[in-house]
Design a protein around this motif. Sequence first.
Motif, PDB file in Angstrom:
ATOM      1  N   THR A  89     -59.303  38.200  -3.934  1.00  0.00           N
ATOM      2  CA  THR A  89     -60.473  38.018  -4.796  1.00  0.00           C
ATOM      3  C   THR A  89     -60.061  37.828  -6.243  1.00  0.00           C
ATOM      4  OG1 THR A  89     -61.858  39.339  -3.310  1.00  0.00           O
ATOM      5  CG2 THR A  89     -62.641  39.049  -5.573  1.00  0.00           C
ATOM      6  N   GLU A  90     -59.089  38.606  -6.705  1.00  0.00           N
ATOM      7  CA  GLU A  90     -58.647  38.482  -8.095  1.00  0.00           C
ATOM      8  C   GLU A  90     -58.041  37.100  -8.369  1.00  0.00           C
ATOM      9  OE1 GLU A  90     -56.044  41.770  -8.843  1.00  0.00           O
ATOM     10  OE2 GLU A  90     -57.692  43.216  -9.026  1.00  0.00           O
ATOM     11  N   ILE A  91     -57.347  36.551  -7.376  1.00  0.00           N
ATOM     12  CA  ILE A  91     -56.810  35.186  -7.530  1.00  0.00           C
ATOM     13  C   ILE A  91     -57.948  34.173  -7.572  1.00  0.00           C
ATOM     14  CG2 ILE A  91     -55.431  33.383  -6.428  1.00  0.00           C
ATOM     15  CD1 ILE A  91     -53.698  35.659  -5.255  1.00  0.00           C
ATOM     16  N   GLU A  92     -58.929  34.342  -6.681  1.00  0.00           N
ATOM     17  CA  GLU A  92     -60.044  33.392  -6.610  1.00  0.00           C
ATOM     18  C   GLU A  92     -60.933  33.436  -7.851  1.00  0.00           C
ATOM     19  OE1 GLU A  92     -60.528  30.902  -4.267  1.00  0.00           O
ATOM     20  OE2 GLU A  92     -58.462  31.577  -4.023  1.00  0.00           O
ATOM     21  N   VAL A  93     -61.019  34.593  -8.486  1.00  0.00           N
ATOM     22  CA  VAL A  93     -61.799  34.688  -9.732  1.00  0.00           C
ATOM     23  C   VAL A  93     -61.163  33.837 -10.828  1.00  0.00           C
ATOM     24  CG1 VAL A  93     -62.456  36.277 -11.590  1.00  0.00           C
ATOM     25  CG2 VAL A  93     -62.888  36.906  -9.229  1.00  0.00           C
ATOM     26  N   LEU A  94     -59.890  33.571 -10.701  1.00  0.00           N
ATOM     27  CA  LEU A  94     -59.214  32.690 -11.651  1.00  0.00           C
ATOM     28  C   LEU A  94     -59.320  31.219 -11.235  1.00  0.00           C
ATOM     29  CD1 LEU A  94     -55.933  34.756 -12.206  1.00  0.00           C
ATOM     30  CD2 LEU A  94     -57.948  34.684 -13.694  1.00  0.00           C
ATOM     31  N   ILE A  95     -59.180  30.974  -9.930  1.00  0.00           N
ATOM     32  CA  ILE A  95     -59.137  29.592  -9.433  1.00  0.00           C
ATOM     33  C   ILE A  95     -60.504  28.918  -9.440  1.00  0.00           C
ATOM     34  CG2 ILE A  95     -58.814  28.193  -7.342  1.00  0.00           C
ATOM     35  CD1 ILE A  95     -56.487  29.968  -6.616  1.00  0.00           C
ATOM     36  N   GLU A  96     -61.503  29.563  -8.859  1.00  0.00           N
ATOM     37  CA  GLU A  96     -62.786  28.891  -8.620  1.00  0.00           C
ATOM     38  C   GLU A  96     -63.536  28.528  -9.904  1.00  0.00           C
ATOM     39  OE1 GLU A  96     -65.119  29.929  -5.174  1.00  0.00           O
ATOM     40  OE2 GLU A  96     -63.483  31.182  -4.418  1.00  0.00           O
ATOM     41  N   PRO A  97     -63.527  29.375 -10.936  1.00  0.00           N
ATOM     42  CA  PRO A  97     -64.165  28.933 -12.183  1.00  0.00           C
ATOM     43  C   PRO A  97     -63.498  27.688 -12.771  1.00  0.00           C
ATOM     44  CG  PRO A  97     -63.980  31.309 -12.173  1.00  0.00           C
ATOM     45  CD  PRO A  97     -63.190  30.809 -10.987  1.00  0.00           C
ATOM     46  N   ALA A  98     -62.161  27.595 -12.656  1.00  0.00           N
ATOM     47  CA  ALA A  98     -61.464  26.412 -13.183  1.00  0.00           C
ATOM     48  C   ALA A  98     -61.865  25.160 -12.405  1.00  0.00           C
ATOM     49  CB  ALA A  98     -59.952  26.624 -13.110  1.00  0.00           C
ATOM     50  N   LEU A  99     -61.945  25.266 -11.071  1.00  0.00           N
ATOM     51  CA  LEU A  99     -62.372  24.130 -10.258  1.00  0.00           C
ATOM     52  C   LEU A  99     -63.812  23.736 -10.580  1.00  0.00           C
ATOM     53  CD1 LEU A  99     -60.897  25.256  -6.802  1.00  0.00           C
ATOM     54  CD2 LEU A  99     -60.032  23.414  -8.260  1.00  0.00           C
ATOM     55  N   THR A 100     -64.659  24.730 -10.769  1.00  0.00           N
ATOM     56  CA  THR A 100     -66.078  24.476 -11.062  1.00  0.00           C
ATOM     57  C   THR A 100     -66.248  23.850 -12.434  1.00  0.00           C
ATOM     58  OG1 THR A 100     -66.713  26.349  -9.669  1.00  0.00           O
ATOM     59  CG2 THR A 100     -68.350  25.558 -11.252  1.00  0.00           C
ATOM     60  N   ARG A 101     -65.499  24.345 -13.398  1.00  0.00           N
ATOM     61  CA  ARG A 101     -65.583  23.811 -14.761  1.00  0.00           C
ATOM     62  C   ARG A 101     -65.261  22.309 -14.766  1.00  0.00           C
ATOM     63  NH1 ARG A 101     -65.363  26.625 -19.438  1.00  0.00           N
ATOM     64  NH2 ARG A 101     -64.617  28.475 -18.334  1.00  0.00           N
ATOM     65  N   TRP A 102     -64.216  21.939 -14.032  1.00  0.00           N
ATOM     66  CA  TRP A 102     -63.840  20.516 -13.977  1.00  0.00           C
ATOM     67  C   TRP A 102     -64.917  19.695 -13.287  1.00  0.00           C
ATOM     68  CZ3 TRP A 102     -62.760  16.874 -10.176  1.00  0.00           C
ATOM     69  CH2 TRP A 102     -62.108  15.710 -10.613  1.00  0.00           C
ATOM     70  N   PHE A 103     -65.495  20.231 -12.208  1.00  0.00           N
ATOM     71  CA  PHE A 103     -66.523  19.498 -11.478  1.00  0.00           C
ATOM     72  C   PHE A 103     -67.703  19.156 -12.380  1.00  0.00           C
ATOM     73  CE2 PHE A 103     -70.343  19.388  -8.745  1.00  0.00           C
ATOM     74  CZ  PHE A 103     -69.972  18.370  -7.876  1.00  0.00           C
ATOM     75  N   CYS A 104     -68.025  20.042 -13.304  1.00  0.00           N
ATOM     76  CA  CYS A 104     -69.152  19.801 -14.215  1.00  0.00           C
ATOM     77  C   CYS A 104     -68.943  18.543 -15.056  1.00  0.00           C
ATOM     78  CB  CYS A 104     -69.357  21.005 -15.142  1.00  0.00           C
ATOM     79  SG  CYS A 104     -70.113  22.434 -14.344  1.00  0.00           S
ATOM     80  N   ALA A 201     -68.961  28.211 -14.763  1.00  0.00           N
ATOM     81  CA  ALA A 201     -67.745  28.987 -14.504  1.00  0.00           C
ATOM     82  C   ALA A 201     -68.056  30.481 -14.452  1.00  0.00           C
ATOM     83  CB  ALA A 201     -66.695  28.694 -15.580  1.00  0.00           C
ATOM     84  N   ALA A 202     -68.918  30.936 -15.341  1.00  0.00           N
ATOM     85  CA  ALA A 202     -69.281  32.363 -15.356  1.00  0.00           C
ATOM     86  C   ALA A 202     -70.048  32.741 -14.087  1.00  0.00           C
ATOM     87  CB  ALA A 202     -70.113  32.674 -16.596  1.00  0.00           C
ATOM     88  N   ILE A 203     -70.928  31.855 -13.643  1.00  0.00           N
ATOM     89  CA  ILE A 203     -71.715  32.134 -12.429  1.00  0.00           C
ATOM     90  C   ILE A 203     -70.803  32.228 -11.208  1.00  0.00           C
ATOM     91  CG2 ILE A 203     -73.431  31.170 -10.834  1.00  0.00           C
ATOM     92  CD1 ILE A 203     -74.751  29.917 -13.404  1.00  0.00           C
ATOM     93  N   ILE A 204     -69.873  31.289 -11.081  1.00  0.00           N
ATOM     94  CA  ILE A 204     -69.014  31.299  -9.895  1.00  0.00           C
ATOM     95  C   ILE A 204     -68.055  32.477  -9.938  1.00  0.00           C
ATOM     96  CG2 ILE A 204     -67.067  29.865 -10.655  1.00  0.00           C
ATOM     97  CD1 ILE A 204     -68.919  29.663  -7.281  1.00  0.00           C
ATOM     98  N   ALA A 205     -67.626  32.884 -11.120  1.00  0.00           N
ATOM     99  CA  ALA A 205     -66.770  34.073 -11.220  1.00  0.00           C
ATOM    100  C   ALA A 205     -67.528  35.301 -10.728  1.00  0.00           C
ATOM    101  CB  ALA A 205     -66.301  34.269 -12.659  1.00  0.00           C
ATOM    102  N   ARG A 206     -68.779  35.419 -11.128  1.00  0.00           N
ATOM    103  CA  ARG A 206     -69.617  36.537 -10.675  1.00  0.00           C
ATOM    104  C   ARG A 206     -69.856  36.463  -9.170  1.00  0.00           C
ATOM    105  NH1 ARG A 206     -73.443  35.574 -13.859  1.00  0.00           N
ATOM    106  NH2 ARG A 206     -75.051  34.729 -12.481  1.00  0.00           N
TER     107      ARG A 206
END
Length: 232
Positions: A89-104, A201-206
Amino acid sequence: MKDNAVKAPAGAEQPSASIYEMIREDIIAGRLAPHTRLKIADLSEAYGTSTNPVREALQQLRGEGIVEMEPNRGARVVAIDQNFVRDITEIEVLIEPALTRWFCTIATDADIAALEAVQQEIEALNFTDLVRHAELDTRFHQLIYDRHYNRHVADLWWKHREILRAISRRYPVALSRRKSVLQEHRDLIEAIRAQDADGAAAIIARHVEGSGRHIIEQMSAYRRDVGDPNKN
């Protein structure tokens, strides 16, 4: 395979998929206990296959952190416990916001419509079929992550997603978590529609943190009530 079926991302390696899935499931279910030595010959006999598919499956499981290789001692099972889920989970909290930010930065009206369509299916299902819900939920996030240029990061997300999905299948989804999932998906769609990369990014991190915490809570509750399934 149906067009809307969950698929591995482009380029993701899936050697010996059926053997890999069976071994992974037996590890997660505790049928292969933590620290058990995994002998290729024994596994080949147990799963009714030759040694090469088992070897390939163990390498894939090693890459996902479920199996560890020790010099001159072979493969052993890693404990699938709360700490394991916390680390992923700690790794994904770093990865998924970055992927989401780019998608935007690349999302189109068609992308938003596709997310809306999957979300409508998720809401209509309303957790009545947890297997189907997991498929739809994975598809929802694939729409955001699969087009990222960094395939190493996207493939790592997929590996972690598959592990967490396999673990979560063993536990119920609390009503409060169900409500949060639906709301967070809706909030995420609106942030992407508004091209609000920081907000998305904040939403997906949460969202990721909440999912990981929920799995850990369910694992703890199960072991309190039933006992540790990984104990002999």
